[in-house]
Design a protein around this motif. Structure first.
Motif, mmCIF file in Angstrom:
data_model
loop_
_atom_site.group_PDB
_atom_site.id
_atom_site.type_symbol
_atom_site.label_atom_id
_atom_site.label_comp_id
_atom_site.label_asym_id
_atom_site.label_seq_id
_atom_site.Cartn_x
_atom_site.Cartn_y
_atom_site.Cartn_z
ATOM 1 N N LYS A 21 1.892 6.439 -0.311
ATOM 2 C CA LYS A 21 2.994 5.756 0.380
ATOM 3 C C LYS A 21 2.683 4.273 0.558
ATOM 4 O O LYS A 21 3.538 3.413 0.391
ATOM 5 C CB LYS A 21 3.251 6.407 1.735
ATOM 6 N N GLN A 22 1.452 3.968 0.911
ATOM 7 C CA GLN A 22 1.072 2.564 1.083
ATOM 8 C C GLN A 22 1.165 1.800 -0.244
ATOM 9 O O GLN A 22 1.617 0.653 -0.294
ATOM 10 C CB GLN A 22 -0.346 2.467 1.637
ATOM 11 N N ALA A 23 0.733 2.435 -1.309
ATOM 12 C CA ALA A 23 0.783 1.783 -2.623
ATOM 13 C C ALA A 23 2.229 1.533 -3.048
ATOM 14 O O ALA A 23 2.579 0.454 -3.556
ATOM 15 C CB ALA A 23 0.065 2.636 -3.658
ATOM 16 N N LYS A 24 3.098 2.536 -2.819
ATOM 17 C CA LYS A 24 4.521 2.356 -3.166
ATOM 18 C C LYS A 24 5.150 1.254 -2.322
ATOM 19 O O LYS A 24 5.919 0.437 -2.809
ATOM 20 C CB LYS A 24 5.283 3.668 -2.963
ATOM 21 N N SER A 25 4.806 1.254 -1.036
ATOM 22 C CA SER A 25 5.354 0.244 -0.133
ATOM 23 C C SER A 25 4.899 -1.156 -0.557
ATOM 24 O O SER A 25 5.688 -2.104 -0.593
ATOM 25 C CB SER A 25 4.903 0.537 1.294
ATOM 26 N N LYS A 26 3.631 -1.297 -0.871
ATOM 27 C CA LYS A 26 3.086 -2.592 -1.295
ATOM 28 C C LYS A 26 3.751 -3.059 -2.584
ATOM 29 O O LYS A 26 4.108 -4.232 -2.734
ATOM 30 C CB LYS A 26 1.567 -2.465 -1.480
ATOM 31 N N ALA A 33 9.502 -9.822 -2.975
ATOM 32 C CA ALA A 33 9.038 -11.186 -2.737
ATOM 33 C C ALA A 33 8.859 -11.967 -4.028
ATOM 34 O O ALA A 33 8.689 -13.174 -4.009
ATOM 35 C CB ALA A 33 7.723 -11.157 -1.964
ATOM 36 N N GLY A 34 8.889 -11.290 -5.151
ATOM 37 C CA GLY A 34 8.728 -11.975 -6.423
ATOM 38 C C GLY A 34 7.284 -12.195 -6.781
ATOM 39 O O GLY A 34 6.969 -12.878 -7.736
ATOM 40 N N GLY A 35 6.397 -11.626 -6.014
ATOM 41 C CA GLY A 35 4.986 -11.803 -6.277
ATOM 42 C C GLY A 35 4.493 -10.977 -7.447
ATOM 43 O O GLY A 35 3.415 -11.213 -7.966
#
Length: 177
Positions: A21-26, A33-35
């Motif tokens: 979940k953290q990886a998907k969120s990141k 953000a376009g990063g």
């Protein structure tokens, strides 16, 4: 093969659901953000935006030129109609009025009253299509403002060249050449 890498890692026990979940969120946040884009992408985007801005500027300039051309044509048509509607008849003209159009010597047969009015600046001669027409001074004034190239003869009263060497020698009104 239908399973994604994340699902496979989860099944093998190398990661837990919280880490997924953290990886998907990141990943989602980076995308927003376009990063997540490469610097070359940003350069291409900037070049595309600059090209689009240049194209808009060229299009606007072209539209301004087209509008000015359309306006100029409309003014010439209006002037053509003005000359056609206000031209004076030369029927019964028995006096030859000589004038120059560029380097060519031209002759119109007019009445004596018309000759005096042309000499006094009350009437003018304009080129209309392939012919010459006699028009009142107000039409000549409008012609001079819109298209001075078609105004052939207009003797404006009181207008004298300050450097004229023959200013002191008066020309008789009845002189015919």
């Amino acid at each position: 093969m239908a399973n994604s890498l994340q699902d496979q890692l989860l099944k093998s026990g190398l990661v837990d659901e919280q880490q997924l979940k953290q990886a998907k969120s990141k990943k989602r946040k980076q995308k927003r953000a376009g990063g997540g884009r490469a610097p070359a992408d940003a350069e291409r985007r900037a070049a595309a935006e600059q090209a689009a801005a240049e194209k808009r500027r060229r299009d606007q300039e072209l539209n301004r030129e087209r509008e000015a051309d359309r306006q100029r044509k409309a003014e010439l048509v209006a002037l053509w109609h003005l000359v056609r509607d206000n031209r004076l008849s030369r029927d019964g003209g028995d006096v030859a009025y000589n004038f120059t159009d560029g380097s060519a010597l031209k002759r119109l047969y007019v009445t004596a009253d018309q000759q005096k009015a042309i000499a006094g600046g009350e009437l003018a001669i304009v080129r209309h299509d392939d012919f010459y027409e006699i028009v009142p001074a107000m039409v000549a004034e409008r012609t001079e403002q819109t298209d001075p190239a078609i105004l052939v003869v207009w003797n404006k009263p009181g207008e004298a060249d300050p450097d004229d060497p023959y200013a002191g020698f008066e020309v008789p009104d009845d002189l015919m050449w």
